[in-house]
Design an enzyme around this catalytic site. Structure first.
Site, PDB file in Angstrom:
ATOM      1  CG  ASP A  73     -82.182   9.619   2.718  1.00 24.68           C
ATOM      2  OD1 ASP A  73     -82.768   9.885   3.784  1.00 24.68           O
ATOM      3  OD2 ASP A  73     -81.426  10.422   2.126  1.00 24.68           O
ATOM      4  N   GLY A 108     -89.122   4.562  -5.749  1.00 26.00           N
ATOM      5  CA  GLY A 108     -87.942   3.775  -5.388  1.00 26.00           C
ATOM      6  C   GLY A 108     -88.284   2.453  -4.713  1.00 26.00           C
TER       7      GLY A 108
HETATM    8  N1  SAM Z   1     -80.690  10.434  -0.442  1.00 23.24           N
HETATM    9  C1  SAM Z   1     -80.502  11.872  -0.701  1.00 23.24           C
HETATM   10  C2  SAM Z   1     -79.163  12.296  -0.144  1.00 23.24           C
HETATM   11  O1  SAM Z   1     -78.718  11.729   0.868  1.00 23.24           O
HETATM   12  O2  SAM Z   1     -78.549  13.188  -0.722  1.00 23.24           O
HETATM   13  C3  SAM Z   1     -81.613  12.707  -0.118  1.00 23.24           C
HETATM   14  C4  SAM Z   1     -82.979  12.209  -0.428  1.00 23.24           C
HETATM   15  S1  SAM Z   1     -84.311  13.161   0.223  1.00 23.24           S
HETATM   16  C5  SAM Z   1     -84.219  12.887   1.936  1.00 23.24           C
HETATM   17  C6  SAM Z   1     -85.691  12.187  -0.261  1.00 23.24           C
HETATM   18  C7  SAM Z   1     -86.004  12.300  -1.760  1.00 23.24           C
HETATM   19  O3  SAM Z   1     -86.941  11.280  -2.106  1.00 23.24           O
HETATM   20  C8  SAM Z   1     -86.654  13.591  -2.173  1.00 23.24           C
HETATM   21  O4  SAM Z   1     -85.872  14.213  -3.191  1.00 23.24           O
HETATM   22  C9  SAM Z   1     -88.041  13.213  -2.717  1.00 23.24           C
HETATM   23  O5  SAM Z   1     -88.435  13.975  -3.835  1.00 23.24           O
HETATM   24  C10 SAM Z   1     -87.809  11.782  -3.119  1.00 23.24           C
HETATM   25  N2  SAM Z   1     -88.984  10.884  -3.089  1.00 23.24           N
HETATM   26  C11 SAM Z   1     -90.082  10.931  -2.297  1.00 23.24           C
HETATM   27  N3  SAM Z   1     -90.841   9.834  -2.457  1.00 23.24           N
HETATM   28  C12 SAM Z   1     -90.178   9.045  -3.362  1.00 23.24           C
HETATM   29  C13 SAM Z   1     -90.422   7.740  -3.894  1.00 23.24           C
HETATM   30  N4  SAM Z   1     -91.522   7.044  -3.531  1.00 23.24           N
HETATM   31  N5  SAM Z   1     -89.548   7.222  -4.770  1.00 23.24           N
HETATM   32  C14 SAM Z   1     -88.445   7.934  -5.139  1.00 23.24           C
HETATM   33  N6  SAM Z   1     -88.152   9.171  -4.659  1.00 23.24           N
HETATM   34  C15 SAM Z   1     -89.016   9.714  -3.781  1.00 23.24           C
END
Ligand code: SAM
Length: 296
Positions: free
Chosen positions: A172, A152
């Protein structure tokens, strides 16, 4: 990496703070007729069942949304909380809260077809990105949503500034790797250069780790250097006293914060009305509380 699955945490106190603020920001941005672009850099699976094996394992929603809904505050909520509960009720027409919407579905619920709002979702976890794609596929307005199984932080770069010139970036991460803290700060710094008028919202855990402690300070400095207004809010549910015989330790996450650059001007007052009663309801003991500060 990749041991984090948001399904274990869906509807916890951190989601309450994050999603309540997200709704307030989106309502503000969509109050004008022009199109809004929303980028969710860490999207998760999008929808969660509160009665699933995942959610049941830690029961974190019990100390979050479930507790709030069972409290007298749910009958007379302050406006910010009222909007959040109303959105949640829309996903649970039976009246029992079984489905919990993550940020992609919270956002989608407030997007407008006629204004051509646009949502970009990034999710790296193979299982969660597949689940997200499946959930989004059920939506009527899925053509306004794009999903990328990419980093992201990287993906965001190509999207700024959005053609709409009105936009929100939600950052997030799960902060599983400590470099995420530095990446968030760097991402805000670079993004502000490309899209200075965008609204940025960062969630972070309040934990005894120097990087976590430093992050809101760094973000404040960056916003001040860019001459942009900011808002910082935290919610802490505190430590529950141990029951006799209960194993010590394993307190879980007790507090988190959101930091916004270019927040809606009405948000500070709205949070000052909503957060104290929420902290009172969710509070478990030592350390509980909340704070809202703004500057710029
Ligand atoms: N934003 C979501 C919500 O409020 O419902 C929750 C997100 S959760 C805290 C963080 C997510 O980021 C996880 O599902 C993880 O797999 C994903 N993730 C981790 N590193 C990432 C990256 N570099 N780019 C995209 N996604 C990533």
């Amino acid at each position: 990496m990749f041991s984090y699955r948001h399904g274990f945490h869906a509807g916890n106190h951190a989601d309450v703070l994050k999603h309540m603020v997200l709704i307030a920001v989106l309502k503000h941005l969509t109050a004008k007729p022009t199109a809004v672009t929303i980028v969710d850099t860490h999207a998760g699976a999008g929808l969660y069942r509160l009665d699933s094996d995942f959610a049941g394992t830690s029961g974190e929603a019990q100390d979050g949304i479930v507790k709030l809904l069972a409290s007298p505050l749910a009958a007379e909520p302050p406006p910010l909380l009222a909007d959040y509960l109303e959105l949640l009720a829309g996903f649970n027409p039976s009246g029992r809260t079984k489905i919990y919407p993550g940020s992609p579905f919270v956002t989608h619920a407030l997007m407008r077809q006629e204004a051509r709002d646009r949502l970009w979702l990034f999710e790296l976890h193979p299982t969660d990105s597949k689940a997200l794609a499946g959930h989004v596929d059920q939506l009527e307005r899925k053509r306004q949503v794009s999903i990328r199984r990419e980093d992201g932080f990287e993906g965001l770069r190509a999207l700024l500034p959005p053609p709409s010139r009105r936009g929100l970036v939600l950052i997030d991460p799960s902060y599983e790797i400590k470099s995420d803290y530095a990446k968030v700060a760097h991402c805000i710094q670079e993004s502000l250069k490309k899209f200075a008028t965008g609204t940025y919202m960062v969630w972070y855990p309040v934990i005894p780790r120097p990087e976590a402690h430093e992050l809101p300070r760094r973000l404040k400095t960056l916003a001040n250097q860019a001459g942009k207004p900011w808002l910082h809010a935290t919610l802490n549910i505190g430590q529950a006293p141990h029951e006799p015989g209960e194993a010590a330790g394993r307190p879980g996450l007790t507090a988190s914060g959101v930091f916004l650059v270019n927040p809606p001007h009405t948000l500070k007052a709205a949070l000052q009305a909503a957060l104290p009663p929420i902290a009172e309801v969710l509070g478990r003991g030592r350390g509980q509380g909340q704070a809202v500060e703004a500057g710029g």
